[in-house]
Scaffold this motif. Structure first.
Motif, PDB file in Angstrom:
ATOM      1  N   PRO A   1       0.847  -1.208   0.000  1.00  0.00           N
ATOM      2  CA  PRO A   1       0.000   0.000   0.000  1.00  0.00           C
ATOM      3  C   PRO A   1       0.873   1.245   0.000  1.00  0.00           C
ATOM      4  O   PRO A   1       1.898   1.285   0.692  1.00  0.00           O
ATOM      5  CB  PRO A   1      -0.798  -0.136   1.304  1.00  0.00           C
ATOM      6  N   LEU A   2       0.485   2.235  -0.764  1.00  0.00           N
ATOM      7  CA  LEU A   2       1.238   3.492  -0.826  1.00  0.00           C
ATOM      8  C   LEU A   2       0.650   4.477   0.178  1.00  0.00           C
ATOM      9  O   LEU A   2      -0.542   4.794   0.127  1.00  0.00           O
ATOM     10  CB  LEU A   2       1.191   4.068  -2.244  1.00  0.00           C
ATOM     11  N   LEU A   3       1.491   4.987   1.059  1.00  0.00           N
ATOM     12  CA  LEU A   3       1.037   5.844   2.155  1.00  0.00           C
ATOM     13  C   LEU A   3       1.688   7.216   2.086  1.00  0.00           C
ATOM     14  O   LEU A   3       2.628   7.446   1.324  1.00  0.00           O
ATOM     15  CB  LEU A   3       1.366   5.182   3.494  1.00  0.00           C
ATOM     16  N   ALA A   4       1.167   8.087   2.924  1.00  0.00           N
ATOM     17  CA  ALA A   4       1.715   9.439   3.139  1.00  0.00           C
ATOM     18  C   ALA A   4       1.903  10.216   1.847  1.00  0.00           C
ATOM     19  O   ALA A   4       3.030  10.526   1.473  1.00  0.00           O
ATOM     20  CB  ALA A   4       3.029   9.343   3.917  1.00  0.00           C
ATOM     21  N   PRO A   5       0.820  10.571   1.150  1.00  0.00           N
ATOM     22  CA  PRO A   5      -0.583  10.329   1.512  1.00  0.00           C
ATOM     23  C   PRO A   5      -1.121   9.042   0.877  1.00  0.00           C
ATOM     24  O   PRO A   5      -0.502   8.485  -0.026  1.00  0.00           O
ATOM     25  CB  PRO A   5      -1.293  11.531   0.910  1.00  0.00           C
ATOM     26  N   GLU A   6      -2.265   8.591   1.368  1.00  0.00           N
ATOM     27  CA  GLU A   6      -2.961   7.470   0.749  1.00  0.00           C
ATOM     28  C   GLU A   6      -3.904   8.033  -0.312  1.00  0.00           C
ATOM     29  O   GLU A   6      -4.847   8.749   0.007  1.00  0.00           O
ATOM     30  CB  GLU A   6      -3.746   6.672   1.779  1.00  0.00           C
ATOM     31  N   LEU A   7      -3.622   7.728  -1.569  1.00  0.00           N
ATOM     32  CA  LEU A   7      -4.438   8.219  -2.677  1.00  0.00           C
ATOM     33  C   LEU A   7      -5.284   7.088  -3.247  1.00  0.00           C
ATOM     34  O   LEU A   7      -4.836   5.933  -3.274  1.00  0.00           O
ATOM     35  CB  LEU A   7      -3.546   8.786  -3.791  1.00  0.00           C
TER      36      LEU A   7
END
Length: 316
Positions: A259-265
């Motif tokens: 999961p891609l975080l910081a930010p979550e798009l």
């Protein structure tokens, strides 16, 4: 001249049974009502079509010539009504739907197969396209509806959300990103990034700039299709981002995701239709089926709790 269908049905029934009693029974009306319909027909035509006597009923010469014409009119109408009934019951019909190329080779085949199992006589014609092309196919009438991310607002297009998914990072086995407990956008932009041409990358860049991270997305390579990007990642040429609905291809290419975080798009995908063009029964049936199918198969990925640093941003 005002000839009604009831008059024509009465006339054809009289010709078939050669009897007011038999024709009235077939039509479930009284003999007096049947006689009235025949008189109305003769008045509308201006000629006598039935000779009546105490012993038998027979057609006049004009009536004999008119009979095949009247029978054909009723037959054509009945066939048309049956065809409409079949369309409404999804016993026949054609659905034309446009979807992005990646969705066309991942999610949609299974959904179409499930629909065909339930409605085998309805044909679904799938049009795969670049993401930016699906909306134009709705505008032009090339398809009944499309599935895609909502782009620029249009007064002519109605958009109903089908599902929402967050972006994930995609990388080959053994890549340094796989060693991280959490992968952020700041992490992924440090590696050669393979992205998609056009609005995909533009919108991601705008979302990142609008977030608290103020990151800049500078892809090393931009390609037209996600399948190309995944193949390049599999060859070790870089990393990419995509949505989880590509899971079958990710497994095929033996790629890993986080999961891609910081930010979550995330991205919301909609059923896109032309407001002034009602869907056919078959197209409406398939659209309704998709909403149920999506809910049952949980296409919308569950959102993880978001911390302050991982504030979610969605693009409608």
């Amino acid at each position: 001249m005002n000839v009604t269908l009831r008059q024509l049905r009465a006339f054809v029934a009289i010709a078939k049974f050669a009897s007011f009693t038999g024709a009235a029974g077939k039509l479930h009306i009284t003999q007096s009502a049947l006689s009235g319909l025949i008189k109305e027909l003769e008045q509308a035509l201006g000629v006598q079509v039935v000779y009546r006597s105490t012993r038998k009923v027979q057609l006049s010469e004009v009536g004999g010539e008119f009979l095949p014409l009247a029978a054909r009119i009723l037959q054509d109408l009945d066939e048309a009504l049956h065809a409409i009934a079949d369309l409404k019951a999804l016993k026949t019909g054609v659905v034309r739907v446009a979807v992005p190329q990646l969705m066309a080779c991942t999610l949609m085949p299974e959904a179409i197969a499930a629909f065909n199992e339930k409605y085998p006589e309805v044909q679904v014609r799938l049009s795969d396209s670049v993401v930016e092309g699906v909306l134009s196919k709705v505008h032009s009438g090339e398809v009944d509806f499309a599935i895609g991310p909502e782009r620029h607002a249009s007064q002519e297009i109605a958009a109903q959300m089908l599902f929402e998914m967050p972006f994930v990072a995609v990388f080959p086995p053994g890549h340094p990103l796989g060693k991280l407990k959490r992968v952020t956008w700041a992490d992924i932009v440090r590696h050669p990034l393979i992205s998609l041409q056009g609005e995909y990358t533009q919108m991601l860049s705008a979302d990142l700039q609008a977030s608290s991270s103020k990151l800049t997305l500078n892809p090393s390579v931009e390609v037209a299709f996600m399948t190309t990007a995944l193949s390049m990642v599999s060859a070790g040429l870089g990393v990419t981002t995509c949505l989880p609905y590509a899971a079958s291809l990710l497994k095929l290419y033996r790629l890993q995701t986080r999961p891609l975080l910081a930010p979550e798009l995330s991205r919301k995908f909609h059923v896109l239709t032309k407001k002034d063009r009602p869907l056919s029964p078959a197209a409406q049936g398939f659209a309704d089926f998709l909403f149920v199918y999506v809910a049952q198969h949980k296409w919308s990925a569950e959102q993880r709790p978001v911390s302050r640093g991982d504030r979610a941003t969605t693009r409608r």
